[in-house]
Design a protein around this motif. Sequence first.
Motif, PDB file in Angstrom:
ATOM      1  N   UNK A 196       4.245 -13.814  -1.218  1.00 37.65           N
ATOM      2  CA  UNK A 196       3.478 -14.615  -0.709  1.00 37.65           C
ATOM      3  C   UNK A 196       4.408 -15.989  -0.450  1.00 37.65           C
ATOM      4  N   UNK A 197       5.313 -16.310  -1.282  1.00 36.19           N
ATOM      5  CA  UNK A 197       6.001 -17.650  -1.358  1.00 36.19           C
ATOM      6  C   UNK A 197       7.210 -17.227  -0.107  1.00 36.19           C
ATOM      7  N   UNK A 198       7.866 -15.868  -0.079  1.00 32.31           N
ATOM      8  CA  UNK A 198       8.703 -15.640   0.930  1.00 32.31           C
ATOM      9  C   UNK A 198       7.888 -15.513   2.287  1.00 32.31           C
ATOM     10  N   UNK A 199       6.826 -15.037   2.266  1.00 31.88           N
ATOM     11  CA  UNK A 199       6.346 -14.938   3.789  1.00 31.88           C
ATOM     12  C   UNK A 199       5.559 -16.373   4.104  1.00 31.88           C
ATOM     13  N   UNK A 200       5.089 -17.312   3.217  1.00 30.18           N
ATOM     14  CA  UNK A 200       4.584 -18.533   3.691  1.00 30.18           C
ATOM     15  C   UNK A 200       5.540 -19.490   3.870  1.00 30.18           C
ATOM     16  N   UNK A 201       6.727 -19.348   3.131  1.00 26.98           N
ATOM     17  CA  UNK A 201       7.842 -20.334   3.402  1.00 26.98           C
ATOM     18  C   UNK A 201       7.634 -21.564   2.497  1.00 26.98           C
ATOM     19  N   UNK A 202       6.619 -21.702   1.916  1.00 29.03           N
ATOM     20  CA  UNK A 202       6.390 -22.971   0.988  1.00 29.03           C
ATOM     21  C   UNK A 202       5.155 -22.427  -0.381  1.00 29.03           C
ATOM     22  N   UNK A 228       8.148 -20.597 -12.075  1.00 31.26           N
ATOM     23  CA  UNK A 228       9.166 -21.107 -12.848  1.00 31.26           C
ATOM     24  C   UNK A 228       9.509 -20.028 -14.090  1.00 31.26           C
ATOM     25  N   UNK A 229       8.098 -19.439 -14.573  1.00 34.92           N
ATOM     26  CA  UNK A 229       8.324 -18.499 -15.795  1.00 34.92           C
ATOM     27  C   UNK A 229       8.755 -17.179 -15.189  1.00 34.92           C
ATOM     28  N   UNK A 230       8.553 -16.752 -13.827  1.00 36.55           N
ATOM     29  CA  UNK A 230       9.100 -15.553 -13.668  1.00 36.55           C
ATOM     30  C   UNK A 230      10.784 -15.821 -13.382  1.00 36.55           C
ATOM     31  N   UNK A 231      11.108 -16.900 -12.714  1.00 34.04           N
ATOM     32  CA  UNK A 231      12.440 -17.204 -12.780  1.00 34.04           C
ATOM     33  C   UNK A 231      13.419 -17.371 -14.117  1.00 34.04           C
ATOM     34  N   UNK A 232      12.407 -17.708 -15.228  1.00 33.19           N
ATOM     35  CA  UNK A 232      13.017 -17.749 -16.558  1.00 33.19           C
ATOM     36  C   UNK A 232      13.148 -16.671 -17.188  1.00 33.19           C
ATOM     37  N   UNK A 233      12.138 -15.577 -16.791  1.00 39.88           N
ATOM     38  CA  UNK A 233      12.125 -14.344 -17.391  1.00 39.88           C
ATOM     39  C   UNK A 233      13.378 -13.643 -16.718  1.00 39.88           C
ATOM     40  N   UNK A 234      13.745 -13.611 -15.622  1.00 43.02           N
ATOM     41  CA  UNK A 234      14.841 -12.914 -14.965  1.00 43.02           C
ATOM     42  C   UNK A 234      16.244 -13.702 -15.041  1.00 43.02           C
ATOM     43  N   UNK A 235      16.151 -14.944 -15.424  1.00 41.76           N
ATOM     44  CA  UNK A 235      17.274 -15.893 -15.786  1.00 41.76           C
ATOM     45  C   UNK A 235      17.999 -16.340 -14.579  1.00 41.76           C
ATOM     46  N   UNK A 236      17.346 -16.474 -13.533  1.00 43.12           N
ATOM     47  CA  UNK A 236      17.984 -17.095 -12.357  1.00 43.12           C
ATOM     48  C   UNK A 236      17.098 -17.577 -11.331  1.00 43.12           C
ATOM     49  N   UNK A 237      17.339 -18.444 -10.511  1.00 45.57           N
ATOM     50  CA  UNK A 237      16.542 -18.757  -9.479  1.00 45.57           C
ATOM     51  C   UNK A 237      16.279 -17.741  -8.247  1.00 45.57           C
ATOM     52  N   UNK A 238      15.093 -17.585  -8.044  1.00 47.71           N
ATOM     53  CA  UNK A 238      14.518 -16.606  -6.800  1.00 47.71           C
ATOM     54  C   UNK A 238      14.692 -17.397  -5.513  1.00 47.71           C
ATOM     55  N   UNK A 239      14.180 -18.774  -5.557  1.00 42.67           N
ATOM     56  CA  UNK A 239      14.181 -19.435  -4.371  1.00 42.67           C
ATOM     57  C   UNK A 239      14.711 -20.823  -4.300  1.00 42.67           C
ATOM     58  N   UNK A 240      15.363 -21.078  -3.233  1.00 50.88           N
ATOM     59  CA  UNK A 240      15.953 -22.535  -3.242  1.00 50.88           C
ATOM     60  C   UNK A 240      14.772 -23.624  -2.718  1.00 50.88           C
ATOM     61  N   UNK A 241      14.653 -24.544  -3.482  1.00 46.54           N
ATOM     62  CA  UNK A 241      13.556 -25.295  -2.896  1.00 46.54           C
ATOM     63  C   UNK A 241      14.278 -26.389  -2.053  1.00 46.54           C
ATOM     64  N   UNK A 242      13.667 -26.318  -0.853  1.00 44.45           N
ATOM     65  CA  UNK A 242      14.443 -27.575   0.050  1.00 44.45           C
ATOM     66  C   UNK A 242      13.070 -28.510   0.576  1.00 44.45           C
ATOM     67  N   UNK A 243      13.702 -29.397   1.345  1.00 38.19           N
ATOM     68  CA  UNK A 243      12.474 -30.330   1.735  1.00 38.19           C
ATOM     69  C   UNK A 243      11.539 -29.646   2.483  1.00 38.19           C
ATOM     70  N   UNK A 244      11.656 -28.728   3.430  1.00 33.36           N
ATOM     71  CA  UNK A 244      10.999 -28.041   4.432  1.00 33.36           C
ATOM     72  C   UNK A 244      10.356 -26.887   3.696  1.00 33.36           C
ATOM     73  N   UNK A 245      10.787 -26.515   2.364  1.00 33.55           N
ATOM     74  CA  UNK A 245       9.907 -25.521   1.926  1.00 33.55           C
ATOM     75  C   UNK A 245      10.685 -24.572   0.998  1.00 33.55           C
ATOM     76  N   UNK A 246      10.567 -23.261   0.840  1.00 31.02           N
ATOM     77  CA  UNK A 246      11.353 -22.459  -0.077  1.00 31.02           C
ATOM     78  C   UNK A 246      12.092 -21.588   0.590  1.00 31.02           C
ATOM     79  N   UNK A 247      13.209 -21.356   0.355  1.00 30.16           N
ATOM     80  CA  UNK A 247      14.198 -20.276   0.869  1.00 30.16           C
ATOM     81  C   UNK A 247      14.542 -19.162  -0.100  1.00 30.16           C
ATOM     82  N   UNK A 248      14.502 -17.920  -0.026  1.00 34.72           N
ATOM     83  CA  UNK A 248      15.003 -17.053  -1.291  1.00 34.72           C
ATOM     84  C   UNK A 248      16.424 -17.028  -1.218  1.00 34.72           C
ATOM     85  N   UNK A 249      16.836 -17.251  -2.454  1.00 41.41           N
ATOM     86  CA  UNK A 249      18.288 -17.147  -2.783  1.00 41.41           C
ATOM     87  C   UNK A 249      18.841 -15.399  -2.603  1.00 41.41           C
ATOM     88  N   UNK A 250      20.198 -15.395  -2.545  1.00 40.17           N
ATOM     89  CA  UNK A 250      20.413 -13.791  -2.383  1.00 40.17           C
ATOM     90  C   UNK A 250      19.772 -13.048  -3.594  1.00 40.17           C
TER      91      UNK A 250
END
Length: 330
Positions: free
Chosen positions: A13-19, A39-61
């Motif tokens: 949902x975050x990827x499709x909505x963009x924010x 934040x809990x999901x990213x902590x469990x995986x040990x890495x960021x899944x989305x880059x937080x930007x002023x215009x929204x969220x963008x998936x990291x590699x």
Amino acid sequence: MELEVRHLRALCAIAEAGSLRKAARQLGMSQPSLTTQLRRIENALGAELFARERTGCRPTPLGHSVLSRARPLVDGMATLVAETRAAADLAGGPRLRIGSTASRALGGWLRRLRGRLPGTDISLHMDVSAAVLLRMVAAGRLDVAFVHEVEGCPLSVPEGLERRVLVEREPQFVSMARDHPAAASPVVALADLAGDRWVVDPTVDGEWDGLRRVLVAAGINPAVLHGDYLTAATLIAVGEAVAPCQPTSGPRDDMAIRPLRDDPLAVRLQLFSRPGTAPAGGERPAGIRSLVDEVYADLEAAYREAALRAVGYRQWLTHHKSPWLHAPAA
């Protein structure tokens, strides 16, 4: 923390909505709750899944990699749930599940359908996001969806859905305080509203992008407030803002509805369904019109009723010699 389907659904949902804000609204949860969950999901995986930007969220590699595996699982689970519910419906009588974005035609549409399909349990699911409704149709959770598509902001339509266009280009009017200087004119130019604040709901697919495109083309850069249209009505009535609105909007003592000169803002009204749609738990007798034909016919009649009831829109239709002024031959 073990990842569950609900976590994967949130990531998609975050990827499709963009924010996070739009995704939270689609998921029916608060933005802080979704932010904490991410934040809990990213902590469990040990890495960021989305880059937080002023215009929204963008998936990291890494986010793209996770999403490529998550989407098939989420879609598969949605299909499983839909098929299970459909099987359970077989013993419960026919149902017709309708989805819709906001429309003044809904009341007349439901009234006609209940008269046409006695004994059918007709439900209505409302959502500000057309994209959410279309995914629900594709997943079998809705039978049909009536949605609007903002001009210049095409919808992402799941593969396999059938589309019927009700109105190719419905002009969007503007609402303002009854004593606004521009309300003295039957038609309002965007330039007359350059000094006003505009209210727009950014969670409605394409709404903000479509308005911004039109304002830029008109060479004006007014202040913009982001909020839901229920709150917007209060601001408009006291002269604090103006906002785009449907031409079928009803009259209010404290608000004026006017068409915009040259109709720069418009939407396409469409009905989507899956091929072979029939009421859940019911079958269509051979030799009669399909269910979608009947649903569309009632929607068409309800929209015409709403359009002609709105004085300003009826005048607009008359000026443009619109076929909506006349009911089709039986």
